[in-house]
Scaffold this active site. Sequence first.
Site, mmCIF file in Angstrom:
data_model
loop_
_atom_site.group_PDB
_atom_site.id
_atom_site.type_symbol
_atom_site.label_atom_id
_atom_site.label_comp_id
_atom_site.label_asym_id
_atom_site.label_seq_id
_atom_site.Cartn_x
_atom_site.Cartn_y
_atom_site.Cartn_z
ATOM 1 N N GLN A 190 39.860 6.063 46.710
ATOM 2 C CA GLN A 190 39.557 5.402 45.432
ATOM 3 C C GLN A 190 40.418 4.156 45.202
ATOM 4 O O GLN A 190 39.950 3.161 44.649
ATOM 5 C CB GLN A 190 39.745 6.409 44.291
ATOM 6 C CG GLN A 190 39.269 5.865 42.946
ATOM 7 C CD GLN A 190 39.379 6.895 41.850
ATOM 8 O OE1 GLN A 190 39.243 8.092 42.106
ATOM 9 N NE2 GLN A 190 39.639 6.445 40.637
ATOM 10 N N HIS A 238 36.763 13.803 42.438
ATOM 11 C CA HIS A 238 36.771 13.993 43.886
ATOM 12 C C HIS A 238 36.379 15.438 44.174
ATOM 13 O O HIS A 238 37.103 16.361 43.784
ATOM 14 C CB HIS A 238 38.170 13.723 44.454
ATOM 15 C CG HIS A 238 38.600 12.289 44.331
ATOM 16 N ND1 HIS A 238 38.960 11.533 45.414
ATOM 17 C CD2 HIS A 238 38.698 11.477 43.252
ATOM 18 C CE1 HIS A 238 39.274 10.311 45.008
ATOM 19 N NE2 HIS A 238 39.136 10.254 43.696
#
Length: 247
Positions: A179, A207
């Site tokens: 990310q 996630h």
Amino acid sequence: MERPTQQQASPAGDAPSPAGDATRALNGHRDGAARKPEVGAPSSAVVDGWREERTRSVEDNEMSLPSIAAAYTTILRGLGEDPQRQGLLKTPWRAATAMQFFTKGYQEKIIDVLNDAIFDEDHDEMVIVKDIDMFSMCEHHLVPIFGRVHIGYLPNKRVLGLSKLARIVEIYSRRLQVQERLTKQIAVAITEALQPAGVGVVIEATHMCMVMRGVQKMNSKTVTSTMLGVFREDPKTRDEFLTLIRS
Ligand SMILES: [Zn+2]
């Protein structure tokens, strides 16, 4: 995919200043992916990424599909399944095709999106596009990361077609990612394309590797941000951006 986005304008911040960069991760990935904030210009690896050649073509997809499918057959067997049972007969091909789709960002280049989409415009107020849906794949576990991206920039005589911001998100997110890098790549691409006074990118994401395994925190979200130029140097501009994306 381009979903409806909201845009808001607000008074401009201070004068342009040299681009700085800060990336921070709150509640970061638990597998050591969180990075120390880097100070100074964006790393050359990230900048080069913007100019990179596409690493995959449609023809490559056709060529590699059988071997990816064969690999999924091996995985099914390794998991203790019978790849020959009725429900799984077509699964390796479906999974291979799906994985190619999930990573289709490798088939595209940012520069293609930007061509014909940059306009000279005497607009010097903050442009914000928020709540851009994002679907990516964690490069450590090959499971989804999904969430929302908020982008703001302060133009310096050049603006980008609004739908193109979502396209940039799409291209970088449809690759294997962490990310923090995704956040930075989006900010750097906009900086390179528009040379704006500043850029801010915030990503809030879930996630699946954190939700389904490891700490199993159902509702934990990872928030990353990259602030460049006046978004980094001028707290007032940054606060205005952060306030607008939360409203
Ligand atoms: Zn992961």
